[in-house]
Design a protein around this motif. Structure first.
Motif, mmCIF file in Angstrom:
data_model
loop_
_atom_site.group_PDB
_atom_site.id
_atom_site.type_symbol
_atom_site.label_atom_id
_atom_site.label_comp_id
_atom_site.label_asym_id
_atom_site.label_seq_id
_atom_site.Cartn_x
_atom_site.Cartn_y
_atom_site.Cartn_z
ATOM 1 N N GLY A 61 -14.402 6.735 3.172
ATOM 2 C CA GLY A 61 -14.519 7.287 4.466
ATOM 3 C C GLY A 61 -13.656 6.916 5.674
ATOM 4 N N VAL A 62 -12.583 6.266 5.038
ATOM 5 C CA VAL A 62 -11.345 5.909 6.170
ATOM 6 C C VAL A 62 -10.929 6.887 6.865
ATOM 7 C CG1 VAL A 62 -10.819 3.784 4.735
ATOM 8 C CG2 VAL A 62 -9.671 6.006 4.325
ATOM 9 N N ASP A 63 -10.248 6.497 7.890
ATOM 10 C CA ASP A 63 -9.840 7.543 9.093
ATOM 11 C C ASP A 63 -8.415 7.900 8.971
ATOM 12 O OD1 ASP A 63 -12.218 8.418 10.587
ATOM 13 O OD2 ASP A 63 -12.003 6.268 10.831
ATOM 14 N N ALA A 64 -7.677 7.218 7.918
ATOM 15 C CA ALA A 64 -6.204 7.348 7.576
ATOM 16 C C ALA A 64 -5.864 6.785 6.260
ATOM 17 C CB ALA A 64 -5.341 6.543 8.688
ATOM 18 N N LEU A 65 -4.990 7.528 5.572
ATOM 19 C CA LEU A 65 -4.567 7.161 4.305
ATOM 20 C C LEU A 65 -3.160 6.167 4.594
ATOM 21 C CD1 LEU A 65 -4.900 10.351 2.253
ATOM 22 C CD2 LEU A 65 -6.560 8.376 2.329
ATOM 23 N N ILE A 66 -2.950 5.407 3.686
ATOM 24 C CA ILE A 66 -1.600 4.957 3.814
ATOM 25 C C ILE A 66 -0.988 4.839 2.413
ATOM 26 C CG2 ILE A 66 -2.400 2.261 3.289
ATOM 27 C CD1 ILE A 66 -0.113 1.518 5.080
ATOM 28 N N LEU A 67 0.337 5.136 2.538
ATOM 29 C CA LEU A 67 1.169 5.396 1.273
ATOM 30 C C LEU A 67 0.821 4.399 0.233
ATOM 31 C CD1 LEU A 67 3.375 7.324 0.177
ATOM 32 C CD2 LEU A 67 4.868 5.884 1.404
ATOM 33 N N PHE A 68 0.706 4.687 -0.825
ATOM 34 C CA PHE A 68 0.729 3.591 -2.044
ATOM 35 C C PHE A 68 2.163 3.239 -2.226
ATOM 36 C CE2 PHE A 68 0.962 2.469 -6.642
ATOM 37 C CZ PHE A 68 0.290 1.241 -6.538
ATOM 38 N N ALA A 69 2.860 2.191 -1.798
ATOM 39 C CA ALA A 69 4.321 1.775 -2.419
ATOM 40 C C ALA A 69 4.249 0.222 -1.938
ATOM 41 C CB ALA A 69 4.998 2.454 -1.156
ATOM 42 N N ASP A 70 5.473 -0.469 -2.257
ATOM 43 C CA ASP A 70 5.705 -1.607 -1.718
ATOM 44 C C ASP A 70 6.939 -1.861 -0.920
ATOM 45 O OD1 ASP A 70 4.680 -4.299 -3.324
ATOM 46 O OD2 ASP A 70 6.679 -4.363 -2.586
ATOM 47 N N ILE A 71 6.741 -2.789 0.115
ATOM 48 C CA ILE A 71 7.630 -3.153 0.900
ATOM 49 C C ILE A 71 8.971 -3.517 0.283
ATOM 50 C CG2 ILE A 71 6.043 -3.960 2.955
ATOM 51 C CD1 ILE A 71 6.873 -6.772 2.423
ATOM 52 N N LEU A 72 8.914 -3.965 -0.980
ATOM 53 C CA LEU A 72 10.048 -4.501 -1.556
ATOM 54 C C LEU A 72 11.053 -3.434 -2.375
ATOM 55 C CD1 LEU A 72 8.857 -7.823 -2.754
ATOM 56 C CD2 LEU A 72 10.046 -7.582 -0.538
ATOM 57 N N LEU A 73 10.386 -2.265 -2.201
ATOM 58 C CA LEU A 73 11.045 -1.249 -2.839
ATOM 59 C C LEU A 73 12.451 -0.847 -2.706
ATOM 60 C CD1 LEU A 73 8.049 1.529 -3.617
ATOM 61 C CD2 LEU A 73 9.183 -0.011 -5.230
ATOM 62 N N PRO A 74 13.117 -1.078 -1.280
ATOM 63 C CA PRO A 74 14.405 -0.876 -1.072
ATOM 64 C C PRO A 74 15.267 -1.966 -1.629
ATOM 65 C CG PRO A 74 12.804 -0.398 0.972
ATOM 66 C CD PRO A 74 12.064 -1.161 -0.135
ATOM 67 N N LEU A 75 14.712 -2.927 -1.972
ATOM 68 C CA LEU A 75 15.632 -4.014 -2.324
ATOM 69 C C LEU A 75 16.172 -3.553 -3.874
ATOM 70 C CD1 LEU A 75 13.575 -7.279 -1.477
ATOM 71 C CD2 LEU A 75 15.399 -6.034 -0.310
ATOM 72 N N VAL A 76 15.551 -2.439 -4.599
ATOM 73 C CA VAL A 76 15.997 -2.148 -5.787
ATOM 74 C C VAL A 76 17.343 -1.273 -5.496
ATOM 75 C CG1 VAL A 76 15.585 -0.756 -7.889
ATOM 76 C CG2 VAL A 76 13.840 -2.248 -6.899
ATOM 77 N N PRO A 77 17.583 -0.335 -4.741
ATOM 78 C CA PRO A 77 18.704 0.317 -4.625
ATOM 79 C C PRO A 77 19.889 -0.306 -3.789
ATOM 80 C CG PRO A 77 16.803 1.627 -3.355
ATOM 81 C CD PRO A 77 16.125 0.484 -4.236
ATOM 82 N N LEU A 78 19.289 -1.533 -2.981
ATOM 83 C CA LEU A 78 20.440 -2.509 -2.641
ATOM 84 C C LEU A 78 21.052 -3.329 -3.811
ATOM 85 C CD1 LEU A 78 18.532 -3.519 0.642
ATOM 86 C CD2 LEU A 78 20.665 -2.281 0.632
ATOM 87 N N GLY A 79 20.529 -2.986 -4.857
ATOM 88 C CA GLY A 79 21.245 -3.903 -5.864
ATOM 89 C C GLY A 79 20.450 -5.321 -6.333
#
Lengths: 342, 342
Positions: A61-79
């Motif tokens: 019954g929440v009023d918003a959804l938040i993406l299922f992801a992880d804050i660290l994902l950009p570190l992968v394409p950063l190598g």
């Protein structure tokens, strides 16, 4: 239109909106059933699965959804490489060790490095056009500290010694991460995200002086870059109770505070309901309390918010794995019941 | 008489006094030489060694000594067992698991359970009659959370769920620990300690409401019990920037703050130099910064203290193991030079 989006803009709503950081996660049996089949990185990188997980909290019954992801994902394409080690949390394969490592770091095209996240955003929006979807990213400091420490840290020794000894390298690192974060959030909004939250989960390790000098200017640039997106921008941090007034200089719609402050006092220090919306701030551990105690704690947060437009009910940090989903559902109901306009 | 003791009572001094939490410890080559021969618990329990370690920082020019001991020592005579595991920190052999475990907990005669600490106090006073000696103990919450978690903790889940679900058991636990802590500090003062510091190192995990309800009343009783000792009482906590004004209700001479606040703002929130002395608050990581940066940081703390009587220079938490002793010595010199009355 939407309780959540209206509250971000401090417009009156029919009831206080509520959602939870990490509302899609390990405390849910449906999530654990998926996790038994796939490792975490696979779940994050497979849009079909990530869409399904993002949608799970609808049932609460929440009023918003938040993406299922992880804050660290950009570190992968950063190598830097990223592994989730059960019991140890996220670890980097190649953390930043030298000033040269930082000099070599380059922004990357978001669609190429993180296209699967954008695909998830599109999938969620298609499946659920009614509930607003919040996109998110780690804040530059929090990403930088992970990139330098290689994992969680107690004292942030590598991070702080870099900040002290090599301010130019620190500045470059923060600029690259600010650039990546801005582009990533822009891409999420272009893919359909209707709000963005920036998670500065570890910045409370700093002193106020260090924060003002080495972090705040980058956050200011980040949020300015996001201004034309015309979606609510939320800044979340923990352990920053000592310098909340400094956050007034951020051009954001919402500040999300942890549970280590009284909500009313924090709101006043941030400029009050005339200036900014506030999100928070139940202790995630309160969800493990007996039902009556939990209800008192929920009402205490609402009492401090005082029913003023611009309060979004949330936790002070993410839901913990041992949480009973029924308790989460109760909180949603209590918040709505207690604040419903008659 | 003494810069340190005078500053605790907010009397003018010829220069700002300075000492460091964990000033006797792993960053010192002399300490490491001893540690190569003895395990930590042996060092703590052998007065000859503990006296020697307590005296080591004299060479740095500090204005006070602090007893070489550990806040967890009282958990041994409380029956919980204590081991120091290299790389893992302190672990309890028998943490408190049930309400019955708490019901069985009993205060113990200090001379019997912790006589070796009192012997160390006497030894230090005999060896060094000129520098004031600070005795110390863990605060009831910090001891309770260790006793419940069995070691360090990230979320304090056992502690908070006990506080929520079994407030009577929590209250009993806090009463026993307050009783033990009061008796322990009284015994230290009777043995010769000239000031006492209470370390609430982990209490920043709480919300302000929980702190006010379940911790503050016990601290108030603790410090009242220590009033007749007629020595300065110092309360140290970290992560409590959100509720510093609540600490005004403590009957103490000195509040020691961590580095997550601006010293001047914290002092004002605590009632200002008219009401209480303040101790702090350099980030321990600043000792790992280049010399010039460290000097700036030291001067920044002094600038915020404004030369007003009642400032004791210290760190915001303990010295870290990788610290160069020469940096510590420099800080002592800079503090004295910058504040010396002409």
């Amino acid at each position: 239109m939407s309780r959540f989006l209206d509250a971000c803009y401090r417009r009156p709503t029919d009831a206080t909106p509520v959602w939870f950081m990490r509302q899609a996660g390990r405390y849910q049996p449906e999530y654990r059933a998926l996790r038994a089949k796939y490792d975490l990185l696979t779940m994050l990188r497979t849009p079909e699965i990530a869409v399904q997980v993002t949608l799970l909290p609808k049932a609460l019954g929440v009023d918003a959804l938040i993406l299922f992801a992880d804050i660290l994902l950009p570190l992968v394409p950063l190598g830097l490489g990223l592994r989730f080690v059960p019991g140890k949390g996220p670890l980097l394969e190649r953390s930043l060790r030298t000033v040269d490592d930082i000099a070599r770091l380059q922004p990357f095209p978001i669609e190429e490095g993180l296209g699967f996240v954008l695909e998830t955003v599109r999938g969620v929006r298609a499946a659920e056009p009614d509930l607003p979807l919040i996109g998110f990213a780690g804040a530059p400091f929090t990403l930088a500290s992970y990139a330098l420490e290689g994992g969680g840290s107690r004292h942030y020794q590598r991070t702080k010694t870099l900040m002290y000894a090599h301010p130019d390298a620190w500045d470059r690192l923060m600029r690259v991460l600010t650039e990546v974060t801005a582009a990533y959030l822009q891409a999420q909004v272009q893919a359909g995200a209707q709000a963005v939250q920036v998670f500065d989960s570890w910045v409370g390790a700093l002193s106020p002086a260090m924060y003002r000098r080495a972090v705040l200017p980058h956050l200011q640039r980040l949020f300015s870059r996001l201004a034309d997106l015309r979606v609510p921008r939320i800044y979340f941090s923990t352990g920053t109770a000592g310098w909340l007034p400094d956050l007034r200089s951020l051009d954001v719609e919402v500040i999300s505070v942890d549970w280590r402050v009284d909500l009313d006092r924090a709101w006043a220090q941030l400029g009050g309901p005339e200036r900014v919306a506030i999100q928070g701030n139940l202790d995630p551990l309160a969800l493990l309390a007996p039902r009556d105690v939990l209800r008192e704690q929920v009402h205490e947060v609402l009492r401090r918010a005082g029913g003023r437009p611009g309060h979004i009910f949330n936790l002070g940090h993410g839901i913990l794995p041992d949480t009973d989903p029924d308790q989460v559902r109760r909180v949603v109901d209590w918040v709505h019941e207690a604040t419903l306009a008659v």
